[in-house]
Motif scaffolding. Structure first.
Motif, mmCIF file in Angstrom:
data_model
loop_
_atom_site.group_PDB
_atom_site.id
_atom_site.type_symbol
_atom_site.label_atom_id
_atom_site.label_comp_id
_atom_site.label_asym_id
_atom_site.label_seq_id
_atom_site.Cartn_x
_atom_site.Cartn_y
_atom_site.Cartn_z
ATOM 1 N N PRO A 74 0.899 -1.290 -0.015
ATOM 2 C CA PRO A 74 0.004 0.126 -0.043
ATOM 3 C C PRO A 74 0.673 1.256 0.031
ATOM 4 C CG PRO A 74 0.020 -0.826 2.369
ATOM 5 C CD PRO A 74 0.726 -1.791 1.317
ATOM 6 N N THR A 75 0.266 2.500 -0.349
ATOM 7 C CA THR A 75 0.738 3.757 -0.427
ATOM 8 C C THR A 75 1.309 3.899 1.132
ATOM 9 O OG1 THR A 75 -0.289 4.496 -2.125
ATOM 10 C CG2 THR A 75 0.382 6.012 -0.446
ATOM 11 N N HIS A 76 2.621 4.264 1.106
ATOM 12 C CA HIS A 76 3.052 4.681 2.643
ATOM 13 C C HIS A 76 4.070 5.759 2.496
ATOM 14 C CE1 HIS A 76 5.728 1.400 1.000
ATOM 15 N NE2 HIS A 76 6.743 2.043 1.874
ATOM 16 N N TRP A 77 4.396 6.114 4.042
ATOM 17 C CA TRP A 77 5.529 7.208 4.057
ATOM 18 C C TRP A 77 6.324 6.188 4.794
ATOM 19 C CZ3 TRP A 77 6.839 11.745 2.888
ATOM 20 C CH2 TRP A 77 5.889 12.666 2.342
ATOM 21 N N MET A 78 7.865 6.359 4.609
ATOM 22 C CA MET A 78 8.700 5.609 4.993
ATOM 23 C C MET A 78 10.163 6.571 5.681
ATOM 24 S SD MET A 78 10.664 2.926 5.962
ATOM 25 C CE MET A 78 9.834 1.506 4.787
ATOM 26 N N PRO A 79 10.047 6.712 6.995
ATOM 27 C CA PRO A 79 11.173 7.444 7.548
ATOM 28 C C PRO A 79 12.603 6.785 7.530
ATOM 29 C CG PRO A 79 9.974 6.440 9.294
ATOM 30 C CD PRO A 79 9.428 5.968 8.013
ATOM 31 N N TYR A 80 13.691 7.355 7.078
ATOM 32 C CA TYR A 80 15.072 6.970 7.227
ATOM 33 C C TYR A 80 15.677 7.308 8.519
ATOM 34 C CZ TYR A 80 14.729 5.513 2.252
ATOM 35 O OH TYR A 80 14.415 4.813 0.976
ATOM 36 N N THR A 217 -5.411 22.591 8.536
ATOM 37 C CA THR A 217 -4.752 21.662 7.697
ATOM 38 C C THR A 217 -5.666 20.496 7.424
ATOM 39 O OG1 THR A 217 -2.701 22.292 8.532
ATOM 40 C CG2 THR A 217 -2.537 20.234 7.404
ATOM 41 N N ALA A 218 -6.175 19.878 8.539
ATOM 42 C CA ALA A 218 -7.130 18.673 8.392
ATOM 43 C C ALA A 218 -8.175 19.310 7.381
ATOM 44 C CB ALA A 218 -7.589 18.328 9.662
ATOM 45 N N ALA A 219 -8.872 20.262 7.498
ATOM 46 C CA ALA A 219 -10.014 20.470 6.470
ATOM 47 C C ALA A 219 -9.463 20.696 5.201
ATOM 48 C CB ALA A 219 -10.551 21.954 7.189
ATOM 49 N N CYS A 220 -8.222 21.054 5.076
ATOM 50 C CA CYS A 220 -7.651 21.098 3.490
ATOM 51 C C CYS A 220 -7.609 19.830 2.963
ATOM 52 C CB CYS A 220 -6.294 21.964 3.419
ATOM 53 S SG CYS A 220 -5.476 22.153 2.109
ATOM 54 N N ALA A 221 -7.144 18.988 3.957
ATOM 55 C CA ALA A 221 -6.713 17.574 3.596
ATOM 56 C C ALA A 221 -8.110 16.840 3.074
ATOM 57 C CB ALA A 221 -6.151 16.635 4.599
ATOM 58 N N ALA A 222 -9.230 16.980 3.586
ATOM 59 C CA ALA A 222 -10.492 16.600 3.489
ATOM 60 C C ALA A 222 -11.037 16.978 2.101
ATOM 61 C CB ALA A 222 -11.280 16.681 4.596
ATOM 62 N N ALA A 223 -10.919 18.202 1.950
ATOM 63 C CA ALA A 223 -11.307 18.927 0.742
ATOM 64 C C ALA A 223 -10.554 18.627 -0.303
ATOM 65 C CB ALA A 223 -11.158 20.317 0.974
ATOM 66 N N ALA A 224 -9.273 18.048 -0.167
ATOM 67 C CA ALA A 224 -8.511 17.729 -1.356
ATOM 68 C C ALA A 224 -8.675 16.294 -1.323
ATOM 69 C CB ALA A 224 -6.990 18.252 -0.877
ATOM 70 N N GLY A 225 -9.543 15.662 -1.129
ATOM 71 C CA GLY A 225 -9.729 14.292 -1.153
ATOM 72 C C GLY A 225 -9.203 13.454 -0.422
ATOM 73 N N VAL A 228 -9.727 12.164 7.364
ATOM 74 C CA VAL A 228 -9.249 12.537 8.640
ATOM 75 C C VAL A 228 -9.345 11.336 9.403
ATOM 76 C CG1 VAL A 228 -9.607 14.214 10.496
ATOM 77 C CG2 VAL A 228 -9.750 15.274 8.418
ATOM 78 N N CYS A 229 -8.268 10.464 9.806
ATOM 79 C CA CYS A 229 -8.614 9.436 10.500
ATOM 80 C C CYS A 229 -8.595 9.596 12.199
ATOM 81 C CB CYS A 229 -7.355 8.649 10.329
ATOM 82 S SG CYS A 229 -6.829 8.239 8.634
ATOM 83 N N VAL A 230 -7.797 10.727 12.665
ATOM 84 C CA VAL A 230 -8.125 11.032 13.770
ATOM 85 C C VAL A 230 -8.358 12.672 13.833
ATOM 86 C CG1 VAL A 230 -6.821 11.219 16.302
ATOM 87 C CG2 VAL A 230 -6.680 9.269 14.781
ATOM 88 N N ALA A 245 -4.864 10.826 6.100
ATOM 89 C CA ALA A 245 -4.199 9.840 4.960
ATOM 90 C C ALA A 245 -4.505 10.756 3.741
ATOM 91 C CB ALA A 245 -5.358 8.560 4.893
ATOM 92 N N ASP A 246 -3.825 10.623 2.814
ATOM 93 C CA ASP A 246 -3.664 11.150 1.435
ATOM 94 C C ASP A 246 -4.870 10.249 0.638
ATOM 95 O OD1 ASP A 246 -2.477 8.928 0.244
ATOM 96 O OD2 ASP A 246 -0.600 9.773 0.792
ATOM 97 N N PRO A 247 -5.122 10.703 -0.555
ATOM 98 C CA PRO A 247 -6.246 10.176 -1.368
ATOM 99 C C PRO A 247 -5.803 8.742 -1.838
ATOM 100 C CG PRO A 247 -5.840 12.503 -1.977
ATOM 101 C CD PRO A 247 -4.845 12.131 -1.274
ATOM 102 N N GLN A 248 -4.577 8.390 -1.719
ATOM 103 C CA GLN A 248 -4.026 7.034 -2.132
ATOM 104 C C GLN A 248 -4.030 6.117 -0.906
ATOM 105 O OE1 GLN A 248 -2.406 9.830 -3.236
ATOM 106 N NE2 GLN A 248 -4.018 9.758 -5.061
#
Length: 261
Positions: A74-80, A217-225, A228-230, A245-248
């Motif tokens: 799945p789509t994911h963020w990976m820290p190094y 920022t949470a509202a912007c994320a929702a409006a952009a597809g 908001v998980c929490v 979570a992003d749209p993917q």
């Protein structure tokens, strides 16, 4: 490549989004954080491009498209995590009960890396810097500021990462939470996956981005597809955070800090 900041060994130094829709991700995150994008062609055998995500000319992260060899991931963020010797750390991972996903390898002349699964099941990457030292900007709005491991085996995670990176731990007096300390600096957290809300959730690292206004920022994320998980929630004496979570489907967190981390 990013070389404006030298990250101490044991600190998180780079942040990468592996996605099923690179163009869609670029559109979402540029709206959310005001990032700019710089595409660099990948080698012909890999295809596609590697996109640097920048803020005011400073590199903060990157994104690329999941290839056929990662089908089902799945789509994911990976820290190094920055390390002085990727081969030595990879060998130590195995000794401590983790599993390197592949032997360490050079990324052109930029650095040397591998990814591993810790004994609790969470994935993390290591980076031995050469020409590319990592993110040029951290702990500022629009950049990363924290990484958090959620796992059901808190004691096992503490033992593994303390031995692997020399991290110290500091347990909260107010809640079930532990800070990771590298040297004298708090760099991340450890959260137990206790309760029904974690049912079916695998152990994983969560990347936090600093923002000036968590609710906006949470509202912007929702409006952009996105999703908001929490919902935006206050953390006493720290700030206000949300998990998005992003749209993917790539999950990340944001935090509006009220005190320095």
């Amino acid at each position: 490549m990013g070389n404006l900041m030298k990250h101490p060994a044991g600190n998180f130094c780079w942040f990468e989004l592996a996605t099923t829709d690179q163009e869609g991700a670029k559109e979402f995150y540029t709206k959310l954080f005001g990032w700019q994008t710089v595409d660099t062609p990948l080698p012909p055998e890999m295809g596609g491009v590697y996109t640097m995500l920048t803020l005011d000319g400073k590199q903060v992260a990157a994104t690329y498209t999941l290839g056929p060899d990662m089908a089902g991931v799945p789509t994911h963020w990976m820290p190094y995590v920055c390390v002085e010797n990727a081969d030595a750390i990879a060998a130590r991972v195995a000794e401590l009960g983790g599993e390197a996903m592949c032997p360490p390898f050079d990324v052109n002349t930029f650095g040397r890396m591998t990814a591993f699964k810790d004994p609790t099941g969470a994935m993390l990457s290591i980076w031995e810097p050469k020409e590319h030292t990592g993110a040029d900007l951290v702990f500022a709005p629009g950049s990363t500021c924290w990484c958090e491991l959620a796992t059901r085996d808190v004691a096992g995670a503490k033992a593994f990462y303390s031995d692997l990176f020399g991290w110290k731990t500091k347990d909260s007096e107010f809640m079930a939470y532990t800070e990771w300390i590298n040297g004298e600096t708090a760099i991340g957290g450890l959260l137990p996956q206790d309760g029904p809300q974690w049912e079916g959730a695998p152990p994983a690292w969560l990347v936090y981005f600093a923002v000036e206004d968590a609710d906006a920022t949470a509202a912007c994320a929702a409006a952009a597809g996105g999703m908001v998980c929490v919902q935006p929630t206050d953390i006493p004496n720290t700030g206000r955070f949300a998990v998005l979570a992003d749209p993917q489907g790539g999950v990340f967190a944001i935090i509006q800090l009220t005190m320095p981390m």
